[in-house]
Design a protein around this motif. Structure first.
Motif, short mmCIF file in Angstrom:
data_model
loop_
_atom_site.label_atom_id
_atom_site.label_comp_id
_atom_site.label_asym_id
_atom_site.label_seq_id
_atom_site.Cartn_x
_atom_site.Cartn_y
_atom_site.Cartn_z
N ALA A 322 -41.10 -12.70 -44.01
CA ALA A 322 -40.53 -11.24 -44.02
C ALA A 322 -39.66 -11.41 -42.97
CB ALA A 322 -41.27 -10.25 -44.04
N CYS A 323 -38.33 -10.33 -43.16
CA CYS A 323 -37.35 -10.20 -41.83
C CYS A 323 -37.12 -8.71 -42.20
CB CYS A 323 -36.30 -11.07 -41.89
SG CYS A 323 -34.94 -10.73 -40.71
N ASP A 324 -37.25 -7.98 -40.97
CA ASP A 324 -36.93 -6.33 -41.07
C ASP A 324 -35.36 -6.33 -40.92
OD1 ASP A 324 -37.53 -3.61 -41.03
OD2 ASP A 324 -36.75 -3.55 -38.83
N MET A 325 -34.74 -6.87 -40.09
CA MET A 325 -33.36 -6.85 -39.92
C MET A 325 -32.86 -8.07 -38.78
SD MET A 325 -32.53 -2.72 -39.10
CE MET A 325 -33.41 -2.48 -37.91
N ILE A 326 -31.50 -8.31 -39.11
CA ILE A 326 -30.89 -9.15 -38.04
C ILE A 326 -30.05 -8.55 -37.18
CG2 ILE A 326 -29.21 -10.09 -39.65
CD1 ILE A 326 -29.62 -12.72 -38.31
N GLU A 327 -29.74 -8.83 -35.81
CA GLU A 327 -28.78 -8.02 -35.09
C GLU A 327 -27.44 -8.80 -35.02
OE1 GLU A 327 -28.83 -6.61 -30.14
OE2 GLU A 327 -30.32 -8.12 -31.01
N LEU A 328 -26.55 -7.89 -34.97
CA LEU A 328 -25.27 -8.54 -34.63
C LEU A 328 -24.54 -7.78 -33.38
CD1 LEU A 328 -23.37 -10.74 -35.84
CD2 LEU A 328 -21.64 -8.61 -36.70
N GLN A 329 -23.89 -8.57 -32.44
CA GLN A 329 -23.06 -7.92 -31.33
C GLN A 329 -21.83 -7.47 -32.07
OE1 GLN A 329 -23.12 -6.11 -28.65
NE2 GLN A 329 -24.53 -7.83 -27.58
N PHE A 330 -21.68 -6.15 -32.14
CA PHE A 330 -20.53 -5.59 -32.80
C PHE A 330 -19.30 -5.95 -31.72
CE2 PHE A 330 -17.79 -1.90 -33.64
CZ PHE A 330 -17.56 -2.31 -34.92
N ASP A 331 -18.13 -6.20 -32.35
CA ASP A 331 -16.71 -6.24 -31.86
C ASP A 331 -16.75 -6.60 -30.37
OD1 ASP A 331 -14.16 -5.99 -32.36
OD2 ASP A 331 -14.51 -3.64 -31.69
N GLU A 332 -17.42 -7.56 -29.86
CA GLU A 332 -17.49 -7.72 -28.51
C GLU A 332 -16.13 -8.77 -28.21
OE1 GLU A 332 -20.15 -9.65 -24.87
OE2 GLU A 332 -20.69 -10.13 -26.65
N SER A 333 -15.76 -9.72 -29.17
CA SER A 333 -14.76 -10.68 -29.08
C SER A 333 -14.28 -11.27 -30.31
CB SER A 333 -15.20 -11.70 -28.08
OG SER A 333 -14.25 -12.78 -28.20
N PRO A 334 -12.97 -11.25 -30.44
CA PRO A 334 -12.52 -11.93 -31.72
C PRO A 334 -12.99 -13.49 -31.75
CG PRO A 334 -10.73 -11.57 -30.12
CD PRO A 334 -11.86 -11.02 -29.63
N LEU A 335 -13.41 -13.85 -30.55
CA LEU A 335 -13.71 -15.47 -30.71
C LEU A 335 -15.06 -15.54 -31.59
CD1 LEU A 335 -13.37 -16.28 -26.93
CD2 LEU A 335 -12.09 -17.19 -28.72
N PHE A 336 -15.63 -14.58 -31.93
CA PHE A 336 -16.80 -14.88 -32.79
C PHE A 336 -16.48 -15.20 -34.14
CE2 PHE A 336 -20.11 -13.55 -35.90
CZ PHE A 336 -21.25 -13.71 -35.23
N GLU A 337 -15.23 -14.97 -34.66
CA GLU A 337 -14.81 -15.43 -35.89
C GLU A 337 -13.56 -16.78 -35.77
OE1 GLU A 337 -15.45 -14.42 -38.90
OE2 GLU A 337 -16.92 -12.64 -38.33
N GLN A 338 -12.98 -16.75 -34.47
CA GLN A 338 -12.27 -17.63 -34.40
C GLN A 338 -12.96 -19.18 -34.18
OE1 GLN A 338 -9.66 -16.38 -31.27
NE2 GLN A 338 -8.95 -14.72 -32.37
N LEU A 339 -14.21 -19.20 -33.65
CA LEU A 339 -14.86 -20.28 -33.22
C LEU A 339 -15.35 -21.02 -34.40
CD1 LEU A 339 -17.02 -19.59 -30.23
CD2 LEU A 339 -14.83 -20.93 -30.21
N THR A 340 -15.93 -20.29 -35.36
CA THR A 340 -16.21 -20.92 -36.75
C THR A 340 -15.67 -20.20 -37.95
OG1 THR A 340 -18.05 -19.24 -36.59
CG2 THR A 340 -18.64 -21.42 -35.69
N PRO A 341 -14.25 -20.52 -38.05
CA PRO A 341 -13.53 -19.93 -39.16
C PRO A 341 -14.38 -20.12 -40.54
CG PRO A 341 -12.44 -21.62 -38.27
CD PRO A 341 -13.54 -21.53 -37.27
N GLY A 342 -14.47 -18.66 -41.16
CA GLY A 342 -15.01 -18.98 -42.56
C GLY A 342 -16.44 -19.09 -42.51
N MET A 343 -17.33 -19.71 -41.52
CA MET A 343 -18.70 -19.83 -41.73
C MET A 343 -19.54 -18.75 -41.56
SD MET A 343 -18.88 -23.33 -39.27
CE MET A 343 -20.58 -23.42 -39.57
N HIS A 344 -19.50 -17.73 -40.78
CA HIS A 344 -20.27 -16.72 -40.78
C HIS A 344 -19.92 -15.57 -42.06
CE1 HIS A 344 -22.97 -13.13 -39.32
NE2 HIS A 344 -23.21 -14.27 -38.42
#
Length: 356
Positions: A322-344
């Motif tokens: 079971a899993c209630d929720m997962i956390e995401l650090q919102f809008d801290e850095s554009p590098l979140f998408e840039q480091l793994t483009p298209g993966m997340h």
């Protein structure tokens, strides 16, 4: 015959004034490599030393041999630093094992139990204006992107020693005002959580819980240190939270099943939040989730992290009982998408589709 490990390396990337992301690279003799996240802000020099020790231990081992050799213990030498290095190496080993078998990342962990995992926005680091209006502005940006659950940590500068002082009461009241403003902004149906970062004494935690009753919190997180001397106080806060209809959440820095088991046995929390960067890696996080399920405790991965840890957390959430929720650090850095483009995966229906 699979290749053996050639080297284990370490890199750090500054992504914001508050955050460094650190990574461990496991490179195979055939040139293949994978990365795991080992972020532990301000401890990077010690992390580098821990990874150098791993490099000497793991060179020449197969993936299976390395996986078996990397174990964590809440009482092990090196504490959280070594556990973080091991956790990151285990992330990399999982990706390498999945790639070698031409599988998805969750396949080595077990069968898929869900294809979508609810997510919440941790809006704390993106909120530079630490006023009620500043928190509200960030929450509205997150809501505009589709989030329906939000967490903030608005008790800046508070410590247990300050709680009974005029300064401490001012900081508590400021944080309470921020949370109440957030409830008004996100609406009645949104989930709202508050992270206390172990800043309270027992009396301050109880007073704050009472003052936050109009906020209708989903959970109250880490009000007190999680050490055994604090357990009686935590149990009293837990009872008060339960009476108020609020879940008590914690345990983001606990290490391994052995670190979580006493918390389950003592019935301290409604929600445990293992972090794939600290708890021992993906396989160990899954074992913790299974133990939580057996204990009737919610599992919700702690994940104020970069994209690699986020992907591993999501994959564990997909195979956990079971899993209630997962956390995401919102809008801290554009590098979140840039480091793994298209993966997340992007946010859809208030959560993330599991990559397959």
């Amino acid at each position: 015959m699979p290749a053996t490990i050639d080297s284990v390396g370490f890199e750090t990337l500054n992504v914001s004034p508050k955050t460094n992301w650190s990574f461990v690279c496991v490179r195979m003799g055939d040139g293949d490599c994978a990365w795991g996240e080992a972020s532990l802000n301000a401890w990077e020099p010690m992390l580098r030393g821990a990874v150098e020790l791993l490099d000497s231990r793991l060179r020449g081992l197969t993936l299976d041999e390395a996986h078996a050799a990397l174990v964590v213990s809440p009482h092990g030498p090196g504490g959280l630093v070594v556990a973080t290095a091991v956790s990151a190496a285990q992330q990399a080993l999982l990706e390498l094992a999945a790639r070698w078998r031409a599988q998805s990342w969750q396949a080595p962990l077990g069968p898929l139990r869900r294809q979508h995992v609810r997510a919440y926005a941790n809006i704390n680091r993106a909120t530079l204006d630490r006023t009620p209006a500043g928190f509200v502005a960030t929450a509205r940006r997150a809501a505009a992107q589709g989030f329906t659950a939000f967490k903030a940590a608005p008790f800046d500068g508070l410590t247990p020693a300050l709680c009974d002082s005029a300064q401490g009461r001012h900081r508590m009241h400021h944080g309470i005002d921020c949370v109440l403003a957030l409830r008004d902004a996100v609406g009645r149906d949104a989930r709202l959580m508050v992270d206390c970062h172990w800043r309270f004494d027992e009396a301050g935690a109880l007073q704050t819980l009472q003052a936050l009753a109009p906020a209708r919190l989903h959970w109250f997180e880490c009000p007190l240190p999680e050490t055994p001397p604090h357990w009686p106080a935590i149990q009293r806060v837990h009872h008060a939270a339960r009476d108020a209809g609020v879940l008590l959440a914690a345990a983001e820095t606990q290490i391994g099943v052995a670190g979580f088991a006493p918390l389950f046995d003592a019935g301290l929390y409604d929600v445990v939040m293992p972090d794939v960067k600290y708890c021992g890696g993906p396989w160990e996080m899954l074992r913790i989730a299974e133990r939580a399920h057996d204990a009737g405790v919610h599992f919700s991965p702690h994940n104020p992290s970069g994209p690699i840890a986020s992907l591993h957390s999501l994959n564990v959430a997909a195979v956990a009982p079971a899993c209630d929720m997962i956390e995401l650090q919102f809008d801290e850095s554009p590098l979140f998408e840039q480091l793994t483009p298209g993966m997340h995966p992007p946010l859809t229906d208030g959560g993330f589709a599991v990559p397959t």
